[in-house]
Design a protein around this motif. Structure first.
Motif, PDB file in Angstrom:
ATOM      1  N   VAL A 287       0.844  -1.193   0.000  1.00  8.08           N
ATOM      2  CA  VAL A 287       0.000   0.000   0.000  1.00  8.08           C
ATOM      3  C   VAL A 287       0.881   1.246   0.000  1.00  8.08           C
ATOM      4  O   VAL A 287       1.986   1.236   0.520  1.00  8.08           O
ATOM      5  N   ASN A 288       0.356   2.291  -0.614  1.00  4.08           N
ATOM      6  CA  ASN A 288       1.034   3.580  -0.660  1.00  4.08           C
ATOM      7  C   ASN A 288       0.428   4.464   0.431  1.00  4.08           C
ATOM      8  O   ASN A 288      -0.739   4.857   0.332  1.00  4.08           O
ATOM      9  N   GLU A 289       1.196   4.772   1.452  1.00  3.06           N
ATOM     10  CA  GLU A 289       0.675   5.563   2.565  1.00  3.06           C
ATOM     11  C   GLU A 289       0.302   6.994   2.167  1.00  3.06           C
ATOM     12  O   GLU A 289      -0.402   7.670   2.903  1.00  3.06           O
ATOM     13  N   ASN A 290       0.767   7.461   1.022  1.00  2.00           N
ATOM     14  CA  ASN A 290       0.407   8.804   0.557  1.00  2.00           C
ATOM     15  C   ASN A 290      -0.920   8.828  -0.201  1.00  2.00           C
ATOM     16  O   ASN A 290      -1.355   9.891  -0.645  1.00  2.00           O
ATOM     17  N   VAL A 291      -1.535   7.677  -0.355  1.00  6.84           N
ATOM     18  CA  VAL A 291      -2.837   7.580  -1.028  1.00  6.84           C
ATOM     19  C   VAL A 291      -3.798   6.899  -0.052  1.00  6.84           C
ATOM     20  O   VAL A 291      -3.736   5.682   0.137  1.00  6.84           O
ATOM     21  N   PRO A 292      -4.661   7.669   0.600  1.00  2.00           N
ATOM     22  CA  PRO A 292      -5.552   7.096   1.618  1.00  2.00           C
ATOM     23  C   PRO A 292      -6.387   5.918   1.104  1.00  2.00           C
ATOM     24  O   PRO A 292      -6.621   4.963   1.840  1.00  2.00           O
ATOM     25  N   GLU A 293      -6.807   5.979  -0.156  1.00  2.00           N
ATOM     26  CA  GLU A 293      -7.596   4.883  -0.714  1.00  2.00           C
ATOM     27  C   GLU A 293      -6.776   3.594  -0.781  1.00  2.00           C
ATOM     28  O   GLU A 293      -7.309   2.500  -0.599  1.00  2.00           O
ATOM     29  N   SER A 294      -5.496   3.712  -1.049  1.00  2.00           N
ATOM     30  CA  SER A 294      -4.611   2.549  -1.108  1.00  2.00           C
ATOM     31  C   SER A 294      -4.551   1.860   0.251  1.00  2.00           C
ATOM     32  O   SER A 294      -4.675   0.633   0.349  1.00  2.00           O
TER      33      SER A 294
END
Length: 67
Positions: free
Chosen positions: A32-39
Motif C-alpha cells: 500500500v502507498n501511505e500517501n494515497v488514503p484509498e490505497s
C-alpha cells in the motif's frame, strides 16, 4: 484507477500435475502507498477479509502519481 497498489502473489507451478497450497497467513504480501488514503483503506480491507495479518502489509511512501 488510483486505488490500492496490491501486489498479487505470483505462483509458479512446475510442469506436470503439481498442486500448491497457498497459506495466506504466510505467503501473501499486500503493498500500500501511505500517501494515497484509498490505497491504505483498500489494502487493510483486503487483509481483514482474507485474514492476512497486518504485519504482512508492506507500506511505502511514494508519489500519488506513481503507477
Amino acid at each position: 484507477m488510483r486505488c490500492a497498489l496490491l501486489l498479487p502473489l505470483l505462483l509458479l507451478q512446475a510442469p506436470g500435475d503439481v498442486e500448491r497450497t497457498v497459506d495466506v497467513t504466510k505467503d501473501i504480501v499486500i503493498l500500500v502507498n501511505e500517501n494515497v488514503p484509498e490505497s491504505v483503506a483498500i489494502g487493510e480491507y483486503y487483509a481483514q477479509k482474507r485474514a492476512i495479518p497486518k504485519e504482512q502489509i508492506c507500506r511505502v511512501k511514494t508519489s500519488a502519481n506513481e503507477v
